[in-house]
Write a protein that holds these residues in place. Structure first.
Motif, PDB file in Angstrom:
ATOM      1  N   CYS A  44       0.841  -1.246   0.025  1.00  0.00           N
ATOM      2  CA  CYS A  44       0.068   0.027  -0.099  1.00  0.00           C
ATOM      3  C   CYS A  44       1.041   1.129   0.260  1.00  0.00           C
ATOM      4  O   CYS A  44       2.098   1.276   0.556  1.00  0.00           O
ATOM      5  N   ASP A  45       0.576   2.292  -0.769  1.00  0.00           N
ATOM      6  CA  ASP A  45       1.153   3.490  -0.705  1.00  0.00           C
ATOM      7  C   ASP A  45       0.506   4.460   0.041  1.00  0.00           C
ATOM      8  O   ASP A  45      -0.614   4.716   0.673  1.00  0.00           O
ATOM      9  N   ALA A  46       1.535   5.476   0.675  1.00  0.00           N
ATOM     10  CA  ALA A  46       1.403   6.384   1.754  1.00  0.00           C
ATOM     11  C   ALA A  46       0.794   7.655   0.976  1.00  0.00           C
ATOM     12  O   ALA A  46       1.043   7.838  -0.360  1.00  0.00           O
ATOM     13  N   ALA A  47       0.008   8.352   1.814  1.00  0.00           N
ATOM     14  CA  ALA A  47      -0.641   9.492   1.027  1.00  0.00           C
ATOM     15  C   ALA A  47       0.425  10.838   1.004  1.00  0.00           C
ATOM     16  O   ALA A  47       1.178  10.941   1.815  1.00  0.00           O
ATOM     17  N   THR A  48       0.192  11.653  -0.060  1.00  0.00           N
ATOM     18  CA  THR A  48       1.106  12.779  -0.123  1.00  0.00           C
ATOM     19  C   THR A  48       0.076  13.816   0.047  1.00  0.00           C
ATOM     20  O   THR A  48      -1.314  13.988  -0.333  1.00  0.00           O
ATOM     21  N   VAL A  49       0.441  14.925   0.934  1.00  0.00           N
ATOM     22  CA  VAL A  49      -0.216  16.078   1.240  1.00  0.00           C
ATOM     23  C   VAL A  49       0.315  17.348   0.438  1.00  0.00           C
ATOM     24  O   VAL A  49       1.404  17.602   0.607  1.00  0.00           O
TER      25      VAL A  49
ATOM     26  N   GLU B   3       7.277  18.012  -7.124  1.00  0.00           N
ATOM     27  CA  GLU B   3       7.675  16.926  -7.947  1.00  0.00           C
ATOM     28  C   GLU B   3       6.587  15.916  -7.620  1.00  0.00           C
ATOM     29  O   GLU B   3       6.080  14.940  -8.691  1.00  0.00           O
ATOM     30  N   GLU B   4       5.691  15.889  -6.578  1.00  0.00           N
ATOM     31  CA  GLU B   4       4.554  14.954  -6.319  1.00  0.00           C
ATOM     32  C   GLU B   4       3.477  15.273  -7.240  1.00  0.00           C
ATOM     33  O   GLU B   4       3.067  14.367  -8.043  1.00  0.00           O
ATOM     34  N   THR B   5       3.121  16.177  -7.691  1.00  0.00           N
ATOM     35  CA  THR B   5       1.903  16.734  -8.687  1.00  0.00           C
ATOM     36  C   THR B   5       2.455  16.248  -9.992  1.00  0.00           C
ATOM     37  O   THR B   5       1.659  15.927 -10.897  1.00  0.00           O
TER      38      THR B   5
ATOM     39  N   ASN C 217      -5.179  15.726  -0.172  1.00  0.00           N
ATOM     40  CA  ASN C 217      -4.464  14.200   0.396  1.00  0.00           C
ATOM     41  C   ASN C 217      -4.479  13.439  -1.179  1.00  0.00           C
ATOM     42  O   ASN C 217      -5.639  13.227  -1.571  1.00  0.00           O
ATOM     43  N   ILE C 218      -3.137  13.005  -1.592  1.00  0.00           N
ATOM     44  CA  ILE C 218      -3.398  12.244  -2.858  1.00  0.00           C
ATOM     45  C   ILE C 218      -2.915  10.997  -2.663  1.00  0.00           C
ATOM     46  O   ILE C 218      -1.941  10.637  -1.853  1.00  0.00           O
ATOM     47  N   TYR C 219      -3.962   9.875  -2.761  1.00  0.00           N
ATOM     48  CA  TYR C 219      -3.639   8.643  -2.579  1.00  0.00           C
ATOM     49  C   TYR C 219      -3.391   7.855  -3.927  1.00  0.00           C
ATOM     50  O   TYR C 219      -4.149   7.917  -4.730  1.00  0.00           O
ATOM     51  N   GLN C 220      -2.567   6.929  -3.965  1.00  0.00           N
ATOM     52  CA  GLN C 220      -2.591   5.930  -5.074  1.00  0.00           C
ATOM     53  C   GLN C 220      -2.988   4.713  -4.733  1.00  0.00           C
ATOM     54  O   GLN C 220      -2.858   3.925  -3.946  1.00  0.00           O
TER      55      GLN C 220
END
Length: 563
Positions: free
Chosen positions: A37-42, A159-161, A510-513
């Protein structure tokens, strides 16, 4: 006895193993979940403003998000009612957005990605392309004057977006639009629904530099007013810093006040004019703060105003400034003001032009701040780089109006123009080639002071309805005027009732994959098989194969039990 003792030891070891195996199994399951499972990016996001004018709704009407991400690479005709469309400004098609809003197509949400160069207070290399600034201005105008029935947020590229958008584009191009079945990225913003801001206030700040009376002179001294509106308005209130409109005007006013405070601190150089400095609020809302401030002045004081100079957007011009007036150019006072500016501009190596616009008395809408003075029969002019006045709730601190597009050299030239022309008028040096505020003198314009205040205002959102009565910015401006003027006072008024604003201007995205259902089923199958095998192994090693077989053996029927 020895055999009995060995039997007890074996039983103890068996019980110990029975207690350890479940713990080990649980740890293995948790490790598997962490790995899969991937952690969330805020990411910080900024909401499109929500407001009403006379009950008519504008802006974004919702704030919560819980949908999968989509890009412009999706197939034509795809259903985006449960998707958040990600639009980088660099790739924005304004016609597409306009059609989507005008046709009222269903959309789960809109996330607009801005280059880092538009971030308030951005310090870095590279200039933002003029094309992107124009495009952002067009987008703001469209969003500000539309009723949008879905959440709209702004964020800055990072980088995240960038990584998320690349994956989303790839899947959308393959026709694998993100859903609960196929997986993808999920964007979640959990905030309460926006609420109306009760009784938003506008705050005006004024300070005096009293002039010097001649011996035995009991007449009231004439007054010259220098005014600048300090608040802003933009598509995202949390990003509307208005470095040029009207941060540059505020900085110019503060520097003019500092220069004249030095002159007026010495009785020998104190002029026979009172100087009134006012920082007004409500500029984007028909200069309502200026109107209420003027009406609050004593009538005798208002009548003593010889003329007023309003400063608006003086931070990004090169060789020409405009002097906007309401009275005809033939008016004696207007001619005097303009000739004073023209003479100073000629000495400084640039030019000024006069722009006359008559006031429509039947229309309460004013184009420039000086028109509020003109309505009360007070001579006034607006000094600005703008050729035409901004429309209501437009071009007053837009997202593209940031620090890197404002030049302190332009503000310094504007300060010199205003300060020199005022000084020549006050001390009777009209038309003379003399510089009271010459460079390298004790009265020179302070470049560091101008830059520091410009940097500070360029990092401070100043949309009036979202500023509290004790806002640090207001207190800082008040203190600054107190350092250079006397009798500083604050006036607080309610904003006109035709405007209604709503809170919730900033949030965390919150960005979830998320994995697809197929992946979940496969994971469930693997974990289930693993647990069955583990259970079988534990039973065989502790109780024997016969006990394992007996577990899966069909129980005897009721009749056999009775027999």
């Amino acid at each position: 006895m020895a055999e009995e003792k060995n039997s007890k030891q074996r039983h103890h070891r068996s019980m110990l193993l029975d207690s350890m195996y479940p713990v080990v199994a649980l740890m293995l399951v948790l490790v598997a979940c962490v790995e899969l499972c991937d952690a969330a990016t805020v990411v910080d996001v900024y909401r499109l403003i929500q407001y009403d004018i006379s009950g008519v709704p504008f802006g974004s009407r919702f704030s919560s998000l819980n949908h999968h991400a989509a890009s412009l690479s999706f197939q034509h005709g795809a259903d985006l009612s449960r998707s958040v469309l990600i639009l980088p400004l660099r790739e924005l098609d304004i016609a597409f957005v306009q059609d989507y809003i005008s046709q009222k197509q269903s959309l789960g949400g809109l996330l607009i990605l801005l280059p880092q160069t538009f971030r308030p207070g951005y310090i870095g290399g590279g200039e933002t392309q003029d094309g992107l600034r124009v495009l952002l201005a067009q987008l703001e105008k469209l969003l500000l004057h539309s009723n949008i029935p879905f959440p709209v947020y702004f964020a800055f590229e990072n980088e995240e977006t960038d990584a998320m958008l690349a994956d989303v584009k790839k899947n959308d191009a393959l026709g694998q639009q993100a859903t609960a079945t196929t997986g993808g990225y999920k964007l979640v913003i959990s905030v309460s629904e926006p609420r109306k801001i009760a009784s938003p206030t506008i705050t005006n700040i004024q300070g005096w530099l009293p002039g010097s009376r001649a011996d035995g002179d009991s007449n009231q001294l004439p007054t010259i007013a220098v005014v600048a509106s300090y608040d802003t308005f933009g598509a995202a209130p949390a990003l509307s810093v208005g470095s040029d409109s009207n941060g540059s005007g505020v900085v110019a006013l503060l520097e003019v006040a500092r220069l004249f405070s030095t002159l007026y601190s010495n009785p020998k150089t104190r002029g026979r004019y009172n100087l009134l400095f006012a920082l007004t609020s409500g500029g984007p809302y028909n200069y309502e703060g200026t109107q209420k401030w003027l009406k609050s002045l004593d009538q005798r004081m208002r009548e003593s105003i010889d003329y007023a100079i309003c400063l608006n957007s003086v931070g990004s011009w090169d060789n020409e400034l405009l002097v906007h007036v309401s009275k005809p150019p033939e008016n004696a006072y207007i001619k005097q003001i303009f000739e004073g500016f023209s003479n100073v501009a000629e000495d400084l190596g640039f030019q000024v032009s006069l722009k006359h616009k008559k006031i429509n008395i039947s229309n309460s809408r004013v184009a420039w701040e000086h028109e509020q003075f003109s309505r009360l029969r007070v001579t006034a002019a607006t000094v600005s780089e703008l050729l035409t006045p901004p429309e209501l709730l437009e071009s007053a601190g837009s997202l593209s109006d940031t620090r890197q597009h404002v030049n302190e050299d332009s503000i310094i030239k504007g300060v010199k123009l205003v300060a020199e022309s005022l000084a020549r008028h006050i001390y009777g040096h009209q038309g003379k080639d003399i510089q009271i505020f010459a460079d390298n003198s004790s009265l020179a314009v302070n470049r560091f002071y101008v830059k520091s205040w410009l940097d500070s205002l360029s990092q401070t959102p100043r949309v009036a309805p979202f500023l509290s009565k004790n806002e640090p910015l207001i207190m800082a401006l008040k203190k600054e005027l107190e350092d250079y003027t006397a009798e500083v006072s604050i006036q607080q008024e309610s904003l006109d009732g035709i405007f209604t604003f709503y809170d919730s201007t900033k949030a965390s995205l919150n960005i979830y994959q998320v994995a697809s259902v197929t992946f979940d089923l496969l994971l469930l199958l693997v974990l289930g098989s693993y647990l069955i095998m583990l259970f079988s192994f534990l039973v065989i090693t502790t109780r024997g194969l016969d006990d394992l077989i007996s577990i899966f053996r069909r129980p005897p029927s009721r009749k056999m039990k009775i027999a």
